[in-house]
Design a protein around this motif. Sequence first.
Motif, PDB file in Angstrom:
ATOM      1  N   ARG A 315      -9.704  15.082   6.801  1.00  0.00           N
ATOM      2  CA  ARG A 315      -8.571  14.469   6.101  1.00  0.00           C
ATOM      3  C   ARG A 315      -7.914  13.411   6.967  1.00  0.00           C
ATOM      4  N   LEU A 316      -7.490  12.327   6.306  1.00  0.00           N
ATOM      5  CA  LEU A 316      -6.679  11.299   6.931  1.00  0.00           C
ATOM      6  C   LEU A 316      -5.337  11.252   6.220  1.00  0.00           C
ATOM      7  N   ALA A 317      -4.253  11.484   6.967  1.00  0.00           N
ATOM      8  CA  ALA A 317      -2.905  11.312   6.428  1.00  0.00           C
ATOM      9  C   ALA A 317      -2.551   9.836   6.550  1.00  0.00           C
ATOM     10  N   LEU A 318      -2.388   9.173   5.434  1.00  0.00           N
ATOM     11  CA  LEU A 318      -2.172   7.731   5.412  1.00  0.00           C
ATOM     12  C   LEU A 318      -0.817   7.363   6.000  1.00  0.00           C
ATOM     13  N   PRO A 319      -0.668   6.118   6.467  1.00  0.00           N
ATOM     14  CA  PRO A 319       0.650   5.658   6.915  1.00  0.00           C
ATOM     15  C   PRO A 319       1.678   5.794   5.790  1.00  0.00           C
ATOM     16  N   PRO A 320       2.934   5.996   6.134  1.00  0.00           N
ATOM     17  CA  PRO A 320       3.980   6.175   5.117  1.00  0.00           C
ATOM     18  C   PRO A 320       3.992   5.030   4.112  1.00  0.00           C
ATOM     19  N   GLY A 321       4.219   5.396   2.855  1.00  0.00           N
ATOM     20  CA  GLY A 321       4.331   4.399   1.799  1.00  0.00           C
ATOM     21  C   GLY A 321       3.052   4.124   1.050  1.00  0.00           C
ATOM     22  N   LEU A 322       1.918   4.632   1.536  1.00  0.00           N
ATOM     23  CA  LEU A 322       0.645   4.405   0.858  1.00  0.00           C
ATOM     24  C   LEU A 322       0.278   5.623   0.015  1.00  0.00           C
ATOM     25  N   ASP A 323      -0.174   5.359  -1.209  1.00  0.00           N
ATOM     26  CA  ASP A 323      -0.594   6.412  -2.125  1.00  0.00           C
ATOM     27  C   ASP A 323      -2.111   6.549  -2.084  1.00  0.00           C
ATOM     28  N   ALA A 324      -2.602   7.766  -1.891  1.00  0.00           N
ATOM     29  CA  ALA A 324      -4.042   7.974  -1.717  1.00  0.00           C
ATOM     30  C   ALA A 324      -4.839   7.576  -2.951  1.00  0.00           C
TER      31      ALA A 324
END
Length: 384
Positions: A315-324
Motif C-alpha cells: 500500500r501507498l498512502a498518497l500525499p494529503p489532498g489526493l484521492d486514490a
Amino acid sequence: MTVPHREAGVRLSTANLTELEIRAERVGLNLADGHARQPLTPGQEKIVDRLPELFHTARRAVVPDLDREAQVTYLSVLGQHTALTEAKILSCYSSSVAMEIFARALFAAGLRRVGLIHPTFDNIPDILRGVGLGLRAVPEHVLHRADTAVLPDLDALFITTPNNPTGGVLDEPALAQWAAWCAAHNVVLALDTSFRAFDPRAQYDHYRVLADSGVEWVVIEDTGKVFPSLDLKVGFLAYATGGRLPLWRIYTDILLGVSPMILCLVTALAREGAGGGFAALHQTIARHRAGLHAALPQPTYGRWPDPGNRISVERLALPPGLDAGRVSDDLRARDVHVLPCGNFHWADRAEGAGHLRIALSRPEKDLHAGAEVIRDYLAAASAG
C-alpha cells in the motif's frame, strides 16, 4: 483488434476490485491484481518443460491419490502439519469457489451474523453478502490485539491472515485467544490464509491451535497467489469434521473435483518451493518492495503505512489532498494499473480513499517502469 481502455457504459467508480483487475490484464502495465505473475525460477522452468509428462501421469493415476499428495505436499511445506490429520480438505478451482461454498454452508446452517476483518479484499464481503449473510466490520487492529470484549454477538468470525492489502499477520497467541473465545461462544472461526506462503510468520501450525481449542473452524488456502503458473491453481477448503456446516454437501452441488493434471503441477511446484523456491520468492518480493520504496521515497511521494508487510502487494498512502480513485483513473490513462483502496474498506470506503495498492509479483522491469510513471504523476500533482 485493439481492446478499449474502458467498456462503454461502465463507470469505474462503481466497479469492484476484480473488474479493475480484469481491465488491467488487457492493456498497459498491470500492477493491479495480486496473482503471481513474476518470472519463473529455473526450477519452475524445468517443471513447465515437464507438462506433457505431468499430463500423462495424471491420466494414469488415481485422482484421490493425486489430490491427497497435492494437499500433503503444499500444506507440509508451509508448516500446516496438523491439517493432514485433523482436517477434511476439499480441493477447489480457486479460493473464491471455496469462499462461495463456505458462505452457502453458513446460510444453510442458519448462521447469518458474520464478523469480518476490515479492511480486506472486497470479493470476500461481496460473496458473503451475496448469499444473504449480515456482516459486522471488525477492525484489523482489534483482531491483532485479541480485544475480544468489543465484539458484537456473532455466529461466525472471519479473519484474513496475512491480510490483503496490509500484510498483517495474526500471531499464534492472538489466534489462540480468538479460537478460545469462539469456542466459548459457539462461533465458527474461519481463516483465509491465501498469502501464507509469502510470510514465515504465518507458517506456524494454525491447525494445531484450532484443533487444541475445540472451536468449529474453517480454513481457506490457495496456491494462485504463489506460483506463476498462469492461474493453474488449487484452493483448499479445510475444516473440522462434526460441525454444523454442510460443506461437503454444498461442495458436491458445485464441484466434482479439480483437474488431476493441475494437482500434479501443484505438487511439483510445492516440492520445488521446499527445495529453495519459496526462499527465492521471498527474496524477489523483498527486492521488489525495496525498489518500489526507493523509486517513491517518503514523505515526498506519500508514506508506506505497512512496515511489516511481506506479501506480494504494497500500500501507498498518497500525499494529503489526493484521492486514490482519481489517481488510479489518471494512472490508468497513462497505461499503469493499480488499485484504489476504497473497496478494501468495504464498510467505509472513505477510510481507503487516500491509499493505492501496488502488486509486486511482476517482472522487475515492469514494476520499475510503473513506479516511474507513478513518481512523475505524483511529482506533477505536488507541483500543481
